[in-house]
Write an enzyme that holds these catalytic residues in place. Structure first.
Site, PDB file in Angstrom:
ATOM      1  N   SER A 109       0.791  -1.231   0.000  1.00  0.00           N
ATOM      2  CA  SER A 109       0.000   0.000   0.000  1.00  0.00           C
ATOM      3  C   SER A 109       0.820   1.277   0.000  1.00  0.00           C
ATOM      4  CB  SER A 109      -0.943   0.006   1.210  1.00  0.00           C
ATOM      5  OG  SER A 109      -0.215  -0.082   2.418  1.00  0.00           O
ATOM      6  N   HIS A 137      -5.512  -3.500  -2.336  1.00  0.00           N
ATOM      7  CA  HIS A 137      -5.152  -2.564  -3.412  1.00  0.00           C
ATOM      8  C   HIS A 137      -4.937  -3.282  -4.746  1.00  0.00           C
ATOM      9  CE1 HIS A 137      -4.639   0.852  -0.644  1.00  0.00           C
ATOM     10  NE2 HIS A 137      -4.200  -0.063   0.197  1.00  0.00           N
ATOM     11  N   LYS A 188     -12.277   0.282  -1.578  1.00  0.00           N
ATOM     12  CA  LYS A 188     -11.390   0.935  -2.542  1.00  0.00           C
ATOM     13  C   LYS A 188     -12.019   0.882  -3.933  1.00  0.00           C
ATOM     14  CE  LYS A 188      -7.534   0.274   0.559  1.00  0.00           C
ATOM     15  NZ  LYS A 188      -8.387  -0.009   1.728  1.00  0.00           N
TER      16      LYS A 188
END
Length: 637
Positions: free
Chosen positions: A431, A459, A490
């Site tokens: 990240s 991610h 996300k």
């Protein structure tokens, strides 16, 4: 409740002679025996004095009436800079106790270095009272009084164990004082204990790395009295009440003073954190504090948080099911929406099943604390997310950290640490650096050493792989890790975490993961929003392709402006180094119309502060090119 005494003694053979490595005493309930035995054996095998080649573990039932209780000695600390100052404190304390031949007593201390036990020394005549002067006297059968729920740790708590021992020794008949210096090369502290002065901790009695150490029990009485003393020290089973865990600072009049000091220190070190309010949806352009800004810091990589279809789906879910779920998943909190999203996530990731958590953080904490049983080993990348680190800490497993994405170092640690059950865990996309884990090698090593493999795809989902399916697609492989964890907060533009894997894994987590069992479940709007976003990613892979093109455009534009960086994801790190300089650059960019966050310790290592750019599919190439120019200007100021 039946209690048991557990004693561990470990030694190593050197030139035909046994050399003491480690020892420990515990008094335990039956249900504590297994985990504590494993922890003590681990301590003996992984000690700073070297690994033991002989370990003796003795467990005895304590019969009714055999156990006595003593109060822990009150403690104070004498802070000294050198070993010489520490020994001067010993002489001062002995003099205070009316023991006038302190120098002669200290001169005998070297005689204890090779002894397995302590010297029992007549404080007046300096006569040694032990029947076996090579072995010495061993103070045994003792522990701190505790509840059976205390955590198990294979690390030695020098402070508490010393107070427990000193409290028992000073309660023995005819003992007037004890002097101790640890034989642990990494622990330079020692103490003097007596009823009149309590436990006086002296911060330095030797240099670090020195293996010398021993203890002297100062005695006053006859030879018959010595027999009584020895019997108590070696046979009487004692629990010490109110034994402190650490040498905490004394209480202050204002309990908030330490907190104010902490905040002040953070400000001085440029590590103080504040929040900035964004007044609009998380799109490529936002309004904050009355300013219009290009947003280069959001994890909404595909720009779906403001997608009309996602918003409308969430609104309809609220109309039908209300706002909250009303309970945990195992009571009243399971809706058809939970089960549908779990099925869709499993299909998207190509696994048998999935389970939802309230956040990605709670997913990692739940998985790793549930799998981290005593005796297990978790092998964790050094740059893994804080939620993985905390999940490791909450379980009873041993955690072994390997160098970042270094498969050679990982295998060396796998060879060195025997694990009857274990997990290799890594971020899929890291990240703060944007690089991708070496999944093929992680899976290969996990199979070779019969361990589970786990990746955190927070991610990765919607970001890497040709169509955004994540790390498995990224490597073009049919090989799946055993555990795929991810988030809906996300690319899926909602909130919550999930775990995908075999039916057996999901069944186990449903029954053991505390962050799943004891949390009120996600509300309808979050569930339906994430599910709709998932279908958009499936149906419109061009969004992922645009995100990946944008990242390449941005990195190229940075390079053209003198900033070299790289990324395999949508996270682009711009390393600055100094925390203050990173804050200054972020503020200059904010003033210039770009919202970009400065990342500092402890999120990243000290001296590696950075601007962390997060690219979105909804950025234009012109915006990213112009932003790169402004970033270069701000960084170079």
């Amino acid at each position: 409740m039946t209690l048991y005494s557990m004693k561990m003694r470990a030694s190593r053979n050197e030139n035909g002679k046994p050399v003491h490595v480690s020892g420990a005493e515990k008094i335990l309930a039956q249900k504590e025996i297994h985990d504590n035995a494993s922890a003590l054996i681990e301590r003996a095998l992984c000690h700073s004095k070297g690994s033991a080649d002989f370990i003796n573990l003795k467990i005895e039932e304590i019969r009714p009436g055999e156990l006595s209780y003593v109060e822990a000695l009150p403690f104070t600390t004498r802070d000294v800079k050198t070993a010489e100052e520490g020994r001067a404190v010993i002489l001062e304390l002995l003099d205070k106790l009316g023991i006038k031949n302190g120098r002669e007593i200290l001169s005998r201390f070297s005689e204890t270095y090779d002894m397995r036990g302590a010297m029992l020394l007549n404080a007046d005549t300096l006569e040694r009272m032990e029947p076996d002067t090579e072995r010495g006297i061993r103070a045994t059968y003792m522990d701190a009084e505790h509840s059976p729920e205390r955590s198990v740790c294979n690390d030695k708590n020098h402070f508490q164990e010393a107070i427990v021992l000193a409290s028992k020794v000073i309660s023995a008949p005819h003992i007037i004082a004890e002097i101790c210096m640890s034989d642990d090369p990494d622990y330079v502290t020692g103490y003097v204990a007596a009823e009149a002065i309590g436990y006086v901790r002296i911060t330095k009695l030797k240099e670090k790395g020195c293996p010398d150490g021993g203890r002297i029990f100062l005695f006053r009485g006859s030879s018959e009295d010595a027999k009584e003393t020895i019997k108590y020290l070696e046979k009487q089973k004692v629990l010490v009440k109110n034994a402190p865990l650490s040498p905490c600072s004394p209480k202050v009049s204002d309990p908030w003073e330490a907190i104010r000091k902490d905040i002040s220190q953070r400000k001085a070190a440029n590590l103080y954190r504040t929040t900035r309010v964004i007044d609009t949806a998380q799109t490529a352009h936002v309004r904050s504090e009355g300013k219009q800004l290009l947003l280069l810091a959001s994890n909404s990589y595909l720009g779906l948080s403001d997608e009309p279809r996602v918003k409308e789906a969430a609104i309809e879910a609220v109309r039908e099911y209300g706002v909250g779920s009303g309970g945990s998943r195992l009571t009243t909190g399971t809706l058809p929406l939970h089960e549908k999203l779990e099925r869709d996530l499993a299909a998207f990731k190509g696994t048998e099943a999935a389970i939802l958590f309230n956040t990605g953080y709670m997913a990692n904490v739940g998985i790793l604390s549930a799998l981290g049983k005593s005796g297990a080993v978790i092998f964790s990348d050094e740059l893994n997310h804080a939620s993985i680190i905390d999940g490791c800490r909450l379980g009873h497993a041993r955690t072994v950290v390997y160098k970042h994405n270094d498969m050679k170092d990982l295998e060396e640690k796998l060879k060195a640490v025997s694990a009857p059950f274990g997990v290799i865990v890594s971020d899929a996309v890291f990240s703060m650096d944007g690089d991708v884990a070496n999944l093929p090698e992680i899976i290969s090593l996990s199979k070779k050493y019969n361990l589970l493999s786990m990746v955190d795809e927070a991610h990765a989902t919607g970001v890497i792989g040709k169509t955004g399916h994540g790390i498995v697609e990224y490597y073009g492989s049919n090989a799946h890790p055993d555990i795929l964890m991810g988030t809906m907060s996300k690319s899926l533009a909602s909130e919550g975490g999930f775990v995908c894997g075999d039916n057996l894994l999901i069944e186990y987590l449903r029954n053991t993961a505390r962050s799943f069992i004891f949390s009120t479940s996600l509300g309808p709007a979050a569930l339906v929003a994430a599910d709709e976003a998932l279908h958009i990613i499936e149906d419109e892979p061009e969004r992922v392709a645009q995100l990946q093109r944008n990242t390449k455009v941005f990195i190229k534009a940075l390079a053209e402006n003198g900033i070299t960086t790289e990324s395999s994801s949508a996270i682009v790190p711009i390393i600055i180094g100094d925390e203050g300089a990173a804050l200054k650059a972020a503020q200059a960019l904010y003033d210039d119309g770009i919202f970009l966050t400065a990342i500092r310790y402890p999120t990243v290592a000290k001296g590696t502060a950075r601007l962390r750019a997060a690219i979105m599919a909804t950025h234009t190439e012109a915006e990213l090119t112009a932003a790169a120019q402004k970033i270069a200007k701000a960084v170079k100021q």
